[in-house]
Scaffold this motif. Sequence first.
Motif, short mmCIF file in Angstrom:
data_model
loop_
_atom_site.label_atom_id
_atom_site.label_comp_id
_atom_site.label_asym_id
_atom_site.label_seq_id
_atom_site.Cartn_x
_atom_site.Cartn_y
_atom_site.Cartn_z
N MET A 1 0.83 -1.21 0.00
CA MET A 1 0.00 0.00 0.00
C MET A 1 0.86 1.26 0.00
SD MET A 1 -3.04 1.42 0.09
CE MET A 1 -4.22 0.22 0.67
N ARG A 2 1.88 1.28 0.89
CA ARG A 2 2.73 2.46 0.96
C ARG A 2 3.49 2.68 -0.34
NH1 ARG A 2 6.69 4.43 5.87
NH2 ARG A 2 7.64 6.16 4.73
N GLN A 3 3.97 1.57 -0.95
CA GLN A 3 4.68 1.68 -2.21
C GLN A 3 3.78 2.26 -3.30
OE1 GLN A 3 7.84 1.23 -2.81
NE2 GLN A 3 7.72 1.57 -5.03
N ARG A 4 2.53 1.83 -3.32
CA ARG A 4 1.59 2.32 -4.32
C ARG A 4 1.34 3.82 -4.15
NH1 ARG A 4 -2.10 -1.16 -3.58
NH2 ARG A 4 -3.68 0.04 -2.47
N LYS A 5 1.21 4.25 -2.90
CA LYS A 5 0.99 5.68 -2.65
C LYS A 5 2.22 6.50 -3.00
CE LYS A 5 -2.58 5.20 0.90
NZ LYS A 5 -2.97 5.47 2.31
N SER A 6 3.39 5.95 -2.71
CA SER A 6 4.63 6.64 -3.07
C SER A 6 4.74 6.81 -4.58
CB SER A 6 5.83 5.85 -2.53
OG SER A 6 7.04 6.44 -2.93
N GLU A 7 4.38 5.76 -5.33
CA GLU A 7 4.41 5.84 -6.79
C GLU A 7 3.42 6.88 -7.30
OE1 GLU A 7 6.35 4.20 -9.04
OE2 GLU A 7 7.50 3.52 -7.32
N ALA A 8 2.25 6.94 -6.67
CA ALA A 8 1.24 7.92 -7.08
C ALA A 8 1.75 9.34 -6.84
CB ALA A 8 -0.06 7.69 -6.31
N VAL A 9 2.43 9.54 -5.73
CA VAL A 9 2.99 10.86 -5.42
C VAL A 9 4.03 11.25 -6.47
CG1 VAL A 9 4.45 12.14 -3.79
CG2 VAL A 9 2.53 10.79 -2.95
N LEU A 10 4.90 10.31 -6.83
CA LEU A 10 5.95 10.61 -7.81
C LEU A 10 5.36 10.91 -9.19
CD1 LEU A 10 8.75 8.05 -6.88
CD2 LEU A 10 8.71 10.51 -6.46
N GLU A 11 4.35 10.15 -9.59
CA GLU A 11 3.73 10.40 -10.89
C GLU A 11 3.06 11.76 -10.92
OE1 GLU A 11 3.65 8.98 -13.91
OE2 GLU A 11 5.27 7.75 -13.08
N SER A 12 2.38 12.11 -9.84
CA SER A 12 1.73 13.42 -9.76
C SER A 12 2.76 14.53 -9.73
CB SER A 12 0.84 13.48 -8.51
OG SER A 12 -0.19 12.52 -8.58
N ALA A 13 3.84 14.32 -8.99
CA ALA A 13 4.89 15.33 -8.92
C ALA A 13 5.53 15.54 -10.29
CB ALA A 13 5.95 14.92 -7.91
N ARG A 14 5.75 14.45 -11.01
CA ARG A 14 6.33 14.56 -12.35
C ARG A 14 5.45 15.44 -13.23
NH1 ARG A 14 8.84 10.38 -16.29
NH2 ARG A 14 8.57 8.83 -14.64
N THR A 15 4.16 15.17 -13.23
CA THR A 15 3.23 15.94 -14.07
C THR A 15 3.21 17.41 -13.67
OG1 THR A 15 1.82 13.99 -14.37
CG2 THR A 15 0.82 16.14 -14.79
N LEU A 16 3.16 17.67 -12.38
CA LEU A 16 3.07 19.05 -11.90
C LEU A 16 4.38 19.81 -12.08
CD1 LEU A 16 0.95 18.37 -8.72
CD2 LEU A 16 0.25 19.78 -10.66
N PHE A 17 5.50 19.16 -11.77
CA PHE A 17 6.79 19.84 -11.93
C PHE A 17 7.02 20.23 -13.39
CE2 PHE A 17 8.88 17.53 -8.08
CZ PHE A 17 8.25 18.41 -7.21
N LEU A 18 6.64 19.34 -14.31
CA LEU A 18 6.84 19.63 -15.73
C LEU A 18 5.88 20.70 -16.22
CD1 LEU A 18 7.43 16.07 -17.23
CD2 LEU A 18 9.12 17.78 -16.57
N ALA A 19 4.68 20.72 -15.67
CA ALA A 19 3.68 21.69 -16.12
C ALA A 19 3.87 23.06 -15.48
CB ALA A 19 2.28 21.17 -15.79
N LYS A 20 4.25 23.09 -14.20
CA LYS A 20 4.29 24.35 -13.46
C LYS A 20 5.68 24.75 -12.99
CE LYS A 20 1.05 25.19 -10.57
NZ LYS A 20 0.16 25.17 -9.39
N GLY A 21 6.61 23.80 -12.98
CA GLY A 21 7.92 24.06 -12.41
C GLY A 21 7.95 23.67 -10.94
N PHE A 22 9.15 23.47 -10.43
CA PHE A 22 9.31 23.04 -9.04
C PHE A 22 8.81 24.11 -8.07
CE2 PHE A 22 11.77 22.83 -5.11
CZ PHE A 22 11.64 21.50 -4.75
N ASP A 23 9.25 25.34 -8.28
CA ASP A 23 8.93 26.41 -7.33
C ASP A 23 7.43 26.69 -7.25
OD1 ASP A 23 11.48 26.91 -6.41
OD2 ASP A 23 11.94 28.34 -8.00
N HIS A 24 6.73 26.52 -8.36
CA HIS A 24 5.31 26.88 -8.40
C HIS A 24 4.39 25.70 -8.11
CE1 HIS A 24 6.25 30.89 -9.82
NE2 HIS A 24 7.04 30.37 -10.74
N THR A 25 4.97 24.59 -7.69
CA THR A 25 4.17 23.43 -7.30
C THR A 25 4.22 23.28 -5.79
OG1 THR A 25 4.65 22.26 -9.38
CG2 THR A 25 3.93 20.93 -7.51
#
Length: 200
Positions: free
Chosen positions: A1-25
């Motif tokens: 369960m924890r691994q799945r949530k960690s993967e979900a966080v990373l996938e969401s972070a990837r999308t947001l960092f690429l769309a908005k940048g690190f500072d604006h996420t």
Amino acid sequence: MRQRKSEAVLESARTLFLAKGFDHTTVEEIAEAAHVSKATVYNNFPDKSAVLDALLDRVAVESSQILATVVAPLYGDGDLEDRLARTATALAHGVLRPEVLQLRRLAITESARAPQAVARYFERGPGSALRLLADALRDLHEQGLLDVPDNDRSAAQFAYAAVGPLQDRAILAGETPSAATIERYATGAARDFVAAHRPE
């Protein structure tokens, strides 16, 4: 369960960092996109920078797993110039994928903030590609098919001739090369490389 949530966080972070940048996420946005609580994000990662570190590490591992296919033609049979051209084409198509270009921009932008993570990204991604190419060129040198006594330097020269100018224009000018342009650079790099390193 924890691994799945960690993967979900990373996938969401990837999308947001690429769309908005690190500072604006924000961490809140990452949590919302991953459908987890903010506390869950912090249970997996101490802070937002740790999310970036883990993301770059993950991308580097993904890259290292597919790079061997890029140099595979150099270990095959057939015309050497054609094999080099196919390697150059595969390298270009891999490097010039939109998501790869976006991640490279992100890595460049965040290199001062996360130097160790970006260094690992380089070693497992671009650095690994150059090492695999250098190994293949050394093999061709030992077979007497090419004269490349400095295979590391030759690998860097070949890779830049095939991809460097296109990658620079894609990252800095936002220009996406056509398949025909990629093919032209790949075949030109192969032709020039064979001409420059043909054994006497």
